[in-house]
Scaffold this active site. Structure first.
Site: not given
Ligand code: 5GP
Ligand code: ZN
Length: 105
Positions: A28, A96
């Site tokens: 992340d 994810h």
């Molecule tokens: P959500 O908030 O949708 O459950 O999780 C999305 C996750 O993706 C977040 O924890 C965020 O930090 C991560 N994330 C967002 N953009 C990127 C990226 O470009 N690369 C990586 N490795 N993680 C990302």
């Protein structure tokens, strides 16, 4: 694959911690714990709500991939989190799994 999807792009071109069989794990970008990995299926579904779109064997392999990712990261105790919908904190609309180990940030 969705053209404008960040995680479809990272499945294809990202820096993978591990990859097998239609799934990848990445770090992340904004870790919320000592170890914070994301497991992304190659198959694009917008959220966990649509998990039924996975063929049963693929759904099982996805869960095993999550467990194997944690094991290979050296984690014994850890959390697996899926945010479902904006109201629950989902920001990327490609299913994810967060794998979180160690001390939370
Ligand atoms: P959500 O908030 O949708 O459950 O999780 C999305 C996750 O993706 C977040 O924890 C965020 O930090 C991560 N994330 C967002 N953009 C990127 C990226 O470009 N690369 C990586 N490795 N993680 C990302
Ligand atoms: Zn996608």
């Amino acid at each position: 694959m969705a053209d404008d999807c960040l995680f479809c792009t990272l499945v294809r071109d990202g820096d993978h911690v591990r990859a097998a069989d239609g799934f990848v794990a990445i770090k992340d970008i904004a870790p919320q714990a000592d170890t914070h990995l994301l497991v992304l299926p190659e198959r694009h579904v917008p959220s966990f709500r649509e998990v039924g779109e996975f063929p049963p064997d693929e759904a099982q392999r996805m869960l095993e991939f999550v467990a194997d990712t944690a094991r290979e990261a050296g984690l014994e105790d850890y959390r697996v989190v899926v945010n479902v919908g904006e109201g629950a904190g989902q920001t990327v609309f490609h299913l994810h799994w967060h794998v979180l180990g160690g001390v939370a940030a």
